[in-house]
Design an enzyme around this catalytic site. Sequence first.
Site, PDB file in Angstrom:
ATOM      1  N   ASP A   2       0.816  -1.206   0.000  1.00  0.00           N
ATOM      2  CA  ASP A   2       0.000   0.000   0.000  1.00  0.00           C
ATOM      3  C   ASP A   2       0.859   1.270   0.000  1.00  0.00           C
ATOM      4  O   ASP A   2       1.917   1.306   0.626  1.00  0.00           O
ATOM      5  CB  ASP A   2      -0.866  -0.018   1.271  1.00  0.00           C
ATOM      6  N   ASN A  50     -10.575  -3.469  -6.110  1.00  0.00           N
ATOM      7  CA  ASN A  50      -9.770  -2.513  -6.878  1.00  0.00           C
ATOM      8  C   ASN A  50     -10.344  -2.203  -8.264  1.00  0.00           C
ATOM      9  O   ASN A  50      -9.955  -1.213  -8.893  1.00  0.00           O
ATOM     10  CB  ASN A  50      -8.314  -2.997  -7.021  1.00  0.00           C
ATOM     11  N   GLU A 187       0.751 -12.797  12.757  1.00  0.00           N
ATOM     12  CA  GLU A 187       1.249 -11.592  13.421  1.00  0.00           C
ATOM     13  C   GLU A 187       1.088 -10.437  12.423  1.00  0.00           C
ATOM     14  O   GLU A 187       1.304 -10.612  11.220  1.00  0.00           O
ATOM     15  CB  GLU A 187       2.728 -11.761  13.782  1.00  0.00           C
TER      16      GLU A 187
HETATM   17  C1  FPP Z   1      -1.978  -0.064  -3.297  1.00  0.00           C
HETATM   18  O1  FPP Z   1      -1.462   1.260  -3.293  1.00  0.00           O
HETATM   19  C2  FPP Z   1      -1.424  -0.796  -4.429  1.00  0.00           C
HETATM   20  C3  FPP Z   1      -2.147  -1.418  -5.402  1.00  0.00           C
HETATM   21  C4  FPP Z   1      -3.624  -1.460  -5.447  1.00  0.00           C
HETATM   22  C5  FPP Z   1      -1.484  -2.099  -6.516  1.00  0.00           C
HETATM   23  C6  FPP Z   1      -0.303  -2.916  -6.166  1.00  0.00           C
HETATM   24  C7  FPP Z   1       0.420  -3.157  -7.395  1.00  0.00           C
HETATM   25  C8  FPP Z   1       1.730  -3.147  -7.536  1.00  0.00           C
HETATM   26  C9  FPP Z   1       2.712  -3.019  -6.431  1.00  0.00           C
HETATM   27  C10 FPP Z   1       2.222  -3.271  -8.909  1.00  0.00           C
HETATM   28  C11 FPP Z   1       3.034  -4.455  -9.110  1.00  0.00           C
HETATM   29  C12 FPP Z   1       2.350  -5.744  -9.015  1.00  0.00           C
HETATM   30  C13 FPP Z   1       2.524  -6.695  -9.927  1.00  0.00           C
HETATM   31  C14 FPP Z   1       1.917  -8.057  -9.724  1.00  0.00           C
HETATM   32  C15 FPP Z   1       3.285  -6.431 -11.120  1.00  0.00           C
HETATM   33  P1  FPP Z   1      -2.462   2.447  -3.542  1.00  0.00           P
HETATM   34  O2  FPP Z   1      -2.636   2.621  -5.006  1.00  0.00           O
HETATM   35  O3  FPP Z   1      -3.732   2.165  -2.803  1.00  0.00           O
HETATM   36  O4  FPP Z   1      -1.732   3.677  -2.953  1.00  0.00           O
HETATM   37  P2  FPP Z   1      -2.377   4.830  -2.068  1.00  0.00           P
HETATM   38  O5  FPP Z   1      -2.962   4.135  -0.859  1.00  0.00           O
HETATM   39  O6  FPP Z   1      -1.214   5.698  -1.727  1.00  0.00           O
HETATM   40  O7  FPP Z   1      -3.401   5.498  -2.898  1.00  0.00           O
END
Ligand code: FPP
Length: 220
Positions: A2, A50, A187
């Site tokens: 996140d 998402n 945990e």
């Molecule tokens: C949450 O951060 C992240 C995601 C919903 C996407 C996670 C994806 C990746 C790390 C890309 C790589 C993954 C693969 C499998 C290639 P957020 O967008 O909610 O950030 P924020 O909370 O700051 O808005």
Amino acid sequence: MDGNGRWAKKRGMPRTFGHKAGAEAMRKILRECREIGIRYVTCYAFSTENWKRPKSEVDVLMRLFDEYLDEAHERFDKSRLIFLGDKSPFSESLREKMIRLENETAHIDGFIIFLAMNYGGRDELVRAAKKLAQRAAAGEISPEDIDEAAIERELYTYPAPDCDLIIRTSGEQRLSNFLMWQGAYSELYFTDTLWPDFDTKALHAALEEYSKRQRRFGAV
Ligand code: FPP
């Protein structure tokens, strides 16, 4: 994983820039996990919720997944890849890549990466309940046969053990539908670090903290 969006915003960049940096962080963390002998790692890449994000952001994430899977085989040649979640909403090309990678790495036993994509812990349990109900309706099992082990056998992660440690970055302190069953006794480790900044040093800090925890599993 996140905090990608906030990491990008802090730099005056679009959220998708953060996801790219997040993918890079994920590569490094997975490599380190394998090197230090961790057996299973689950990355929460895309939740069932998402899809509610703007289409432009979802499109970029899908493209990132696509690119990542293209190179996954060479980068992770010693890792088994298993996807957690219903693959059906993904594009045909992405779905084919996911299935191919699962098949091509199925013989690997050392290091297992679970990539949670279109995954939700509740959705996983609903799916397990449906499977068991179907088997009961078909007369293959009776309702009395349904116990914890029977539910576990229907989870995406079966036969992996329960999850020991859940790390959530970016200061949020909730599970957001992650491993609802497997995480019952995990945990929890929360850090303010935004995911793209979560490096091997941060991983070791989390593991160090975990090593100090007393795990009692309900006993004394
Ligand atoms: C949450 O951060 C992240 C995601 C919903 C996407 C996670 C994806 C990746 C790390 C890309 C790589 C993954 C693969 C499998 C290639 P957020 O967008 O909610 O950030 P924020 O909370 O700051 O808005």
